[in-house]
Design an enzyme around this catalytic site. Structure first.
Site, PDB file in Angstrom:
ATOM      1  N   CYS A 105     -20.107  35.831  11.232  1.00  0.00           N
ATOM      2  CA  CYS A 105     -19.717  36.064  12.631  1.00  0.00           C
ATOM      3  C   CYS A 105     -19.775  37.565  12.952  1.00  0.00           C
ATOM      4  CB  CYS A 105     -18.337  35.461  12.898  1.00  0.00           C
ATOM      5  SG  CYS A 105     -17.987  35.222  14.660  1.00  0.00           S
ATOM      6  N   ASP A 251       7.138  26.094  -5.616  1.00  0.00           N
ATOM      7  CA  ASP A 251       6.816  27.487  -5.929  1.00  0.00           C
ATOM      8  C   ASP A 251       7.754  28.059  -6.988  1.00  0.00           C
ATOM      9  OD1 ASP A 251       5.059  27.060  -3.869  1.00  0.00           O
ATOM     10  OD2 ASP A 251       6.275  28.113  -2.378  1.00  0.00           O
ATOM     11  N   LYS A 392      -1.129  27.798  -2.106  1.00  0.00           N
ATOM     12  CA  LYS A 392      -0.278  26.659  -2.463  1.00  0.00           C
ATOM     13  C   LYS A 392      -1.016  25.607  -3.283  1.00  0.00           C
ATOM     14  CE  LYS A 392       3.431  25.713  -0.850  1.00  0.00           C
ATOM     15  NZ  LYS A 392       4.841  25.881  -1.277  1.00  0.00           N
TER      16      LYS A 392
END
Length: 536
Positions: A105, A251, A392
């Site tokens: 882009c 986590d 994650k």
């Protein structure tokens, strides 16, 4: 926490520069961040191809990049126009490094502009899905069909392609949607291959990283575990002790399991109940850690201390700062009683760092995370964050390899500040009770309908809005409860879940019937962006 950031960065550098069995450094791709909302998504996609990828600011000097020794360089997208005054431009010496370059882009326009082409405002702007016709499938578009759907987001286009480049793909509105200089291994594409809307976008990025740049696919979570365990041992030493703050979420649990593997009895874990947990969470966390992980927890009931400091506070940022400060106080108290400890381990992830404005890119501060920007400078413990540069989905892979049980592995993410970010306005006992009970109903109904493991996160939030309801024959003026269910991969972006109406109906009926003080239920249909996953 400058010292913490410097220490974490040094450890990451040691990790990604670690040598494998053949004494070769792990290959990597570097992304120059020009401000696109998808910049970090590019990193994730490259990592999915098992090549380590790192994000750095667009103005990183060529000298610094040479020291990093990437196999290839990617210029991200961005909101600017290359012909605008003050437009962000990379160090021109980067083009002389001899490294393969892929411009995406705005990065595509940077290539065109740098090599003497011409970029101008497009007659027809392209936003959204577009059909890309592939004119050359020799390298960047290798193993793709002759046409694919791609995701465009631009108002500028290359009017003149630079010398040495040729068009390798076009759309109806952009005759130079993809260009390439095969000899110098430089490519520019006007679309975003990193988003899921682009068909075979992963293949395009994989082609650049592995085929064109020659990066070996050596990055995986087992190698991360091996190198991180080694680095933790070196960093902590044989005579220092670590206190790990755990919440029961994936986590902090993964951090505890990783630290335990690295240093064993030098680790102690503390679980602090701040009064804003999920229903019965304090009992479940202690049980799961002891029975499944073999790690004893120091349990601290600090509910009264947290809630007294939060009383009457309505500003979300003030809530987070107060919670972070009180957590630090609790850690110091625990350290004095059970210590001495020299380190505090936390489950900070890359998205936490990004949204807190602590990343190396130009990200704005979206919100302060209590374990990133909320801890005070007076905290005497050194902070160690072994997952700081993971997403994650990568953490879940690490947890699986560390044999974290499914009961913990599959739990939905829960914010460190807990229900404080799901209670809009002042935190009161009534709103806390409603949020806990209603969220439990949401989770139970999703499990019953087979949706819990299919969605990223689900909960109920409550604020000060009230609405009239009728229970039996009695008029009741109660709270409006907002139900939020989202789908995501890494929490960087998220979409609201299109639950079947009968599931939403059961959730609503149960909340209004079973949760005292709740009269209305709403369903949030805002995606991220523009909204965030948590309301505060």
């Amino acid at each position: 926490m400058p010292g913490c950031l410097q220490g974490c960065w040094k450890r990451l550098e040691a990790e990604i520069m670690a040598e494998d069995d053949n004494n070769n450094k792990i290959d990597k791709i570097v992304v120059l961040d020009f401000g696109s909302q998808y910049s970090h998504l590019i990193c994730r996609r490259i990592r999915e191809a098992n090549v380590y990828c790192e994000l750095v600011p667009y103005n990183t000097p060529a000298k610094a990049l040479k020291e990093m020794d990437p196999k290839g360089i990617i210029f991200s997208g961005g909101p600017a126009s290359v012909y605008a005054k003050g437009a962000p431009k990379p160090d021109r010496q980067i083009f002389a490094m001899g490294k393969p370059i892929l411009g995406i882009c705005y990065g595509h326009q940077v290539l065109v502009d740098n090599f003497g082409g011409k970029v101008k405002r497009a007659a027809s702007r392209e936003y959204g899905r577009a059909g890309l016709k592939i004119d050359d499938d020799s390298d960047l578009f290798k193993n793709l069909d002759t046409s694919i759907n791609c995701w465009m987001s631009h108002g500028d286009a290359a009017e003149k392609v630079p010398d040495g480049f040729k068009v390798i793909g076009h759309t109806e509105n952009s005759q130079s949607a993809a260009i390439g200089d095969h000899e110098r291994k430089m490519y520019g594409i006007q679309f975003h291959p990193e988003v899921v809307h682009t068909e075979r976008g992963m293949q395009i990025l994989k082609n650049f990283a592995q085929e064109i740049s020659g990066a070996k696919p050596e990055w995986d979570m087992q190698s991360f575990i091996d190198t991180t365990v080694k680095e933790i041992r070196e960093q902590v030493g044989k005579d220092k002790r670590v206190l790990a703050a755990v919440s029961g979420g994936i986590d902090s649990t993964t951090v505890a399991a990783l630290m335990h593997r690295a240093i064993g009895k030098q680790l102690s874990c503390v679980f602090i109940n701040h009064g804003l947990l999920r229903q019965d969470e304090e009992k479940e966390v202690v049980r799961l850690f002891k029975e499944h992980l073999g790690i004893d927890l120091i349990y601290v009931n600090a509910e009264k201390r947290f809630l007294s400091r939060l009383k009457g506070v309505t500003d979300p940022e003030k809530k987070r700062k107060i919670i972070g400060d009180q957590f630090a106080k609790e850690f110091v108290t625990v350290a004095k009683k059970h210590g001495p400890f020299q380190w505090l381990a936390q489950g900070t992830l890359y998205p936490d760092v990004i949204e807190s404005g602590v990343s190396k890119g130009p990200a704005a501060v979206i919100k302060t995370h209590h374990n990133v920007g909320g801890l005070p400078k007076w905290l005497k413990l050194q902070v160690i964050e072994p997952l700081r540069f993971l997403y994650k989905d990568e953490v879940r892979k690490v947890a699986k390899l560390l044999e974290v049980p499914d009961e913990l592995l599959k739990r939905h993410p829960f914010p460190g500040p807990g229900l404080a970010v799901r209670i809009i306005g002042a935190i009161t006992p009534e709103k806390t009770r409603i949020a806990k009970h209603a969220s439990k109903i949401v989770e139970d109904e999703l499990k019953a309908a087979g949706y819990y493991d299919k969605v990223w996160q689900a909960y109920a939030a409550v604020g000060d809005d009230r609405a009239v309801g009728v229970l039996g024959d009695e008029r009741v003026y109660g709270h409006v409860v907002m139900v939020r269910v989202v789908e995501s991969i890494d929490a960087m972006t998220a979409d609201w879940t299109r639950l079947p109406y009968d599931v939403i109906e059961r959730i609503s009926n149960r909340i209004t019937n079973e949760v005292e003080g709740a009269t209305w239920v709403t369903y949030a249909v805002s995606s991220k962006p523009p909204a965030t996953i948590e309301p505060q």
